[in-house]
Design a protein around this motif. Structure first.
Motif, PDB file in Angstrom:
ATOM      1  N   VAL B 119      -7.230 -38.604  -3.883  1.00 57.36           N
ATOM      2  CA  VAL B 119      -5.841 -39.003  -4.150  1.00 57.36           C
ATOM      3  C   VAL B 119      -5.706 -39.317  -5.645  1.00 57.36           C
ATOM      4  N   SER B 121      -3.324 -40.211  -7.794  1.00 61.65           N
ATOM      5  CA  SER B 121      -2.591 -41.352  -8.343  1.00 61.65           C
ATOM      6  C   SER B 121      -3.419 -42.638  -8.338  1.00 61.65           C
ATOM      7  N   LYS B 159      -1.307 -36.524  -2.928  1.00 59.53           N
ATOM      8  CA  LYS B 159      -0.611 -37.812  -2.807  1.00 59.53           C
ATOM      9  C   LYS B 159      -1.156 -38.563  -1.592  1.00 59.53           C
TER      10      LYS B 159
END
Lengths: 194, 170
Positions: B119, B121, B159
């Motif tokens: 992921v 982020s 995401k």
């Protein structure tokens, strides 16, 4: 746009003895660092593609520099890691743009294969800030003997509008590794974990 | 000292205690804890390898607290857990760093998403430093948690909302 590089630094950290025991063969960790201009410094830039392209370029350049410094064939590389220190006029997200979207592919080409995640760290800092670059086995993230880190630091960087980008590659695990877990000789190297 | 594994066992309660304290300090519902990491700083009279003793006690404690349903014995042996492909919690490896250092040495502890290492982020790190420690015969053991993504994360990639494989990676 190509990276505007002020400095390239390559180091090899070799451990021959530990606690009065010989380390055979010595463990070796190469660290290659580039000090680059941050094209997005000083203002909010929504699209960071320029930094993404720089990451792609530096993944190959710094990965190859590490392999060359170790004097090994790319396939002999065992673990890797990456990190970036953003100068004061930049955002942490600028480090993310360099490290995550495209650096992995060119780094993996430099060390061959690389089924596992490339572990990473990032921070903002001033001249001489150090960052610990995490290291993990390149084909199986759970290999316990290869969990490690190496400190990267450039005494005169990053300036406010610069970024220090570091890649580390080893041809070995920790010295005198002996806390069990998955061994490098036992991995399948397919799913990136084991 | 050749056999240091008994210390790994001795660290189990330390890991559990630290994980509970950390969770309490976060002061948010447990489901808001989205990333984690761990680390060790070994004093000057110790070996880097002593820091590696933290992998099982630190990692297991935090993962179990956040909802992981694995087998501790298999984890200690480094064996795989059965991935069901079903949604679960704390499925991802806990990223780590370690070093030998003087009192006040700083360690950058990497952070990644608790359920899927890729992921984008949530790739981050936090700088940790204890003034006065480790003395030469001490170790500093570190656990870290965070509630989420980097500020203004905008470089794409997987995401958290799109985790689909539930294999700890994606």
């Amino acid at each position: 746009m190509a990276a505007r590089i002020r400095k390239l630094i390559v180091q090899v950290d070799e451990t021959l003895r530990e606690m009065n025991h010989a380390v055979e063969p010595p463990t070796r960790r190469a660290l290659a660092m580039a000090v680059i201009e941050n094209p997005c410094a000083g203002r909010y830039v929504e699209n960071l593609d320029e930094l993404v392209a720089i990451g792609e370029e530096l993944g190959g350049l710094l990965g190859r520099r590490c392999v060359e410094a170790l004097g090994i064939a790319p396939a002999q590389a065992q673990s890797y890691g990456k990190a970036a220190i953003v100068g004061e006029a930049g955002e942490l997200e600028h480090a993310a743009a360099i490290l995550h979207p495209k650096m992995g592919a060119t780094l993996r080409a430099a060390v061959e294969k690389g089924a596992a995640l490339v572990p990473s760290a990032k921070k903002r800092g001033g001249l001489g800030t150090a960052i610990d670059v995490p290291l993990g086995h390149k084909d199986a993230a759970f290999v316990r003997s290869h969990f490690d880190a190496i400190e990267a630091r450039v005494s005169d960087a990053p300036r406010a509008n610069e970024i220090v980008v570091a890649i580390a590659v080893t041809d070995s695990g920790r010295p005198l590794a002996r806390v069990g877990g998955l061994k490098a000789s036992e991995i399948k190297g397919e799913d990136g974990l084991r | 000292m050749a056999d240091i594994l008994p210390m790994m066992e001795a660290l189990n309660p330390v890991g559990l205690d630290m994980a509970h304290r950390l969770r309490a300090s976060m002061d948010v519902p447990v489901e808001r804890i989205e990333a984690y990491g761990k680390g060790a700083i070994v004093g000057s009279a110790g070996e880097l390898e002593h820091g590696a003793l933290w992998h099982v006690p630190g990692g297991y404690a935090m993962r179990e607290l956040l909802g992981w349903k694995g087998d501790r014995a298999a984890y200690a042996r480094g064996e795989g857990e059965k991935k069901t492909g079903q949604p679960g919690n704390a499925l991802a490896i806990v990223p780590s760093t370690k070093k030998v250092g003087a009192p006040g040495t700083t360690l950058d502890v990497p952070l990644t998403h608790i359920n899927a290492s890729y992921v984008r982020s949530h790739f981050d790190a936090v700088e940790v430093r204890v003034p006065g420690a480790p003395a030469s015969d001490e170790l500093v053991f570190i656990l870290a948690m965070s509630t989420g993504a980097r500020v203004h994360a905008r470089v794409g990639g997987l995401k958290a909302a799109d985790i689909a494989q539930w294999d700890g990676l994606r």
